[in-house]
Design a protein around this motif. Structure first.
Motif, PDB file in Angstrom:
ATOM      1  N   GLU A   1      20.447  66.954   5.969  1.00 21.61           N
ATOM      2  CA  GLU A   1      20.998  65.949   5.617  1.00 21.61           C
ATOM      3  C   GLU A   1      21.624  64.690   6.478  1.00 21.61           C
ATOM      4  OE1 GLU A   1      25.287  65.646   2.971  1.00 21.61           O
ATOM      5  OE2 GLU A   1      24.791  67.413   4.121  1.00 21.61           O
ATOM      6  N   SER A   2      21.710  65.222   7.799  1.00 20.37           N
ATOM      7  CA  SER A   2      22.299  64.340   8.861  1.00 20.37           C
ATOM      8  C   SER A   2      21.166  63.320   9.173  1.00 20.37           C
ATOM      9  CB  SER A   2      22.506  64.947  10.162  1.00 20.37           C
ATOM     10  OG  SER A   2      21.426  65.879  10.637  1.00 20.37           O
ATOM     11  N   GLU A   3      19.996  63.434   8.718  1.00 13.77           N
ATOM     12  CA  GLU A   3      18.849  62.590   9.091  1.00 13.77           C
ATOM     13  C   GLU A   3      18.673  61.347   8.208  1.00 13.77           C
ATOM     14  OE1 GLU A   3      15.240  64.772  11.013  1.00 13.77           O
ATOM     15  OE2 GLU A   3      16.221  66.250   9.652  1.00 13.77           O
ATOM     16  N   ARG A   4      19.525  61.620   7.016  1.00  7.41           N
ATOM     17  CA  ARG A   4      19.354  60.382   6.046  1.00  7.41           C
ATOM     18  C   ARG A   4      20.689  59.870   5.518  1.00  7.41           C
ATOM     19  NH1 ARG A   4      14.199  60.665   2.782  1.00  7.41           N
ATOM     20  NH2 ARG A   4      15.245  59.186   1.553  1.00  7.41           N
TER      21      ARG A   4
ATOM     22  N   TRP B   1      24.016  61.659   3.513  1.00  8.75           N
ATOM     23  CA  TRP B   1      25.235  62.384   4.111  1.00  8.75           C
ATOM     24  C   TRP B   1      26.634  61.657   3.855  1.00  8.75           C
ATOM     25  CZ3 TRP B   1      28.155  59.853   7.494  1.00  8.75           C
ATOM     26  CH2 TRP B   1      27.543  59.169   8.601  1.00  8.75           C
ATOM     27  N   ARG B   2      26.373  60.060   3.797  1.00  8.51           N
ATOM     28  CA  ARG B   2      27.393  59.292   3.892  1.00  8.51           C
ATOM     29  C   ARG B   2      28.233  59.298   2.623  1.00  8.51           C
ATOM     30  NH1 ARG B   2      30.014  54.891   6.101  1.00  8.51           N
ATOM     31  NH2 ARG B   2      28.516  55.083   8.008  1.00  8.51           N
ATOM     32  N   PRO B   3      27.492  59.248   1.258  1.00  6.79           N
ATOM     33  CA  PRO B   3      28.498  59.285   0.010  1.00  6.79           C
ATOM     34  C   PRO B   3      29.145  60.561   0.091  1.00  6.79           C
ATOM     35  CG  PRO B   3      26.300  58.671  -0.366  1.00  6.79           C
ATOM     36  CD  PRO B   3      26.127  59.096   0.875  1.00  6.79           C
ATOM     37  N   ARG B   4      28.570  61.806   0.257  1.00  2.00           N
ATOM     38  CA  ARG B   4      29.438  62.986   0.313  1.00  2.00           C
ATOM     39  C   ARG B   4      30.532  63.052   1.670  1.00  2.00           C
ATOM     40  NH1 ARG B   4      29.512  68.157   2.666  1.00  2.00           N
ATOM     41  NH2 ARG B   4      27.616  67.770   3.932  1.00  2.00           N
ATOM     42  N   ALA B   5      30.267  62.491   2.578  1.00  2.00           N
ATOM     43  CA  ALA B   5      31.525  62.432   3.566  1.00  2.00           C
ATOM     44  C   ALA B   5      32.704  61.558   3.165  1.00  2.00           C
ATOM     45  CB  ALA B   5      30.915  61.764   4.884  1.00  2.00           C
TER      46      ALA B   5
ATOM     47  N   VAL C   1      34.509  63.478   0.229  1.00  2.00           N
ATOM     48  CA  VAL C   1      35.445  64.601   0.854  1.00  2.00           C
ATOM     49  C   VAL C   1      36.480  63.867   1.751  1.00  2.00           C
ATOM     50  CG1 VAL C   1      35.390  66.412   2.840  1.00  2.00           C
ATOM     51  CG2 VAL C   1      33.429  66.267   1.251  1.00  2.00           C
ATOM     52  N   ALA C   2      36.325  62.860   2.340  1.00  2.00           N
ATOM     53  CA  ALA C   2      37.302  62.449   3.202  1.00  2.00           C
ATOM     54  C   ALA C   2      38.407  61.699   2.119  1.00  2.00           C
ATOM     55  CB  ALA C   2      36.974  61.071   4.035  1.00  2.00           C
ATOM     56  N   GLN C   3      37.949  61.238   0.862  1.00  2.00           N
ATOM     57  CA  GLN C   3      38.921  60.579  -0.163  1.00  2.00           C
ATOM     58  C   GLN C   3      39.613  61.619  -0.502  1.00  2.00           C
ATOM     59  OE1 GLN C   3      39.532  57.219   0.224  1.00  2.00           O
ATOM     60  NE2 GLN C   3      41.184  57.687  -1.114  1.00  2.00           N
ATOM     61  N   TYR C   4      38.801  62.703  -0.957  1.00  2.00           N
ATOM     62  CA  TYR C   4      39.320  63.876  -1.725  1.00  2.00           C
ATOM     63  C   TYR C   4      40.599  64.689  -0.914  1.00  2.00           C
ATOM     64  CZ  TYR C   4      39.568  68.109  -4.451  1.00  2.00           C
ATOM     65  OH  TYR C   4      39.926  69.241  -5.259  1.00  2.00           O
ATOM     66  N   ILE C   5      40.335  64.747   0.525  1.00  2.00           N
ATOM     67  CA  ILE C   5      41.492  65.163   1.292  1.00  2.00           C
ATOM     68  C   ILE C   5      42.722  64.241   1.381  1.00  2.00           C
ATOM     69  CG2 ILE C   5      41.867  65.660   3.700  1.00  2.00           C
ATOM     70  CD1 ILE C   5      39.141  66.864   3.891  1.00  2.00           C
ATOM     71  N   ALA C   6      42.489  63.066   1.248  1.00  2.00           N
ATOM     72  CA  ALA C   6      43.413  62.023   1.376  1.00  2.00           C
ATOM     73  C   ALA C   6      44.466  62.057   0.143  1.00  2.00           C
ATOM     74  CB  ALA C   6      42.904  60.714   1.902  1.00  2.00           C
TER      75      ALA C   6
END
Length: 207
Positions: free
Chosen positions: A48-51, A55-59, A62-67
């Protein structure tokens, strides 16, 4: 009223008393780990890290969900944290106003060369605790637990928290898996004891 919410890979617990800690633990599944078997199409046989478009949409989600969902947590323990600069920036933009972040890398197979993933702890800036320090303990080959020391803002008591990711139960024999994880848990408990004892010794000598 006691409330508990849980869903894999996330667990949050709120307790009834007014001064109880709210702690969330969340495996965010680092993009650098291979999560799919080898694919016959080379274009799909990537981590996933190679594209970035993977990875960016999921990250960001997740960051917004935590916030949004866990802003009331005093401590958030994240496993499989990725130390990529762009990945880290996404989380900092979403949560840095609310949480202080501290992370520890896993060691690599070559001494002195850490891996690009590890453990991360978020401590709420206006919560019940303030961050004192973070350290790590080796629990297995290239595997760690994060040992976090905090202090109560009111009362001043020191609190020690472990952020761990036990080994994957990959052996066909469940007894072997259980014994391995039992050993890792023992190492973590010993590390918490040492951290507390070291602090008590230092505190006593400075009086």
């Amino acid at each position: 009223m006691k409330k508990m919410f849980s869903s894999f890979p996330l667990l949050s617990i709120w307790l009834s008393t007014a001064n109880a800690l709210a702690i969330t633990t969340f495996n965010i599944l680092a993009p650098v780990h291979r999560s799919m078997p080898n694919q016959p199409n080379p274009a799909l046989n990537l981590r996933e890290s190679e594209r970035q478009e993977w990875w960016r949409p999921r990250a960001e989600g997740v960051a917004q969900y935590i916030a949004e969902k866990f802003a009331s947590s005093d401590v958030i323990l994240l496993q499989e944290w990725w130390f990529d600069e762009s990945f880290t920036r996404i989380f900092d933009e979403a949560i840095s106003n609310t949480f202080e972040r501290v992370a520890e890398r896993r060691p690599g197979s070559v001494a002195g060369h850490d891996r690009v993933d590890g453990m991360c702890c978020l401590v709420k800036k206006n919560g019940l605790l303030e961050l004192v320090k973070s350290d790590k303990v080796l629990t297995g080959p290239q595997r760690i637990a994060q040992i976090i020391q905090c202090r109560e803002r009111k009362g001043g008591r020191h609190v020690f928290i472990a952020n761990s990711h036990l080994s994957f139960p990959g052996n066909k024999d469940p007894t072997i898996n259980t014994e391995r994880q039992k050993k890792e848990a023992g190492i973590i408990l010993d590390a918490l004891d040492r951290a507390r004892n070291d602090w008590e010794t230092t505190s006593s000598s400075s009086r």
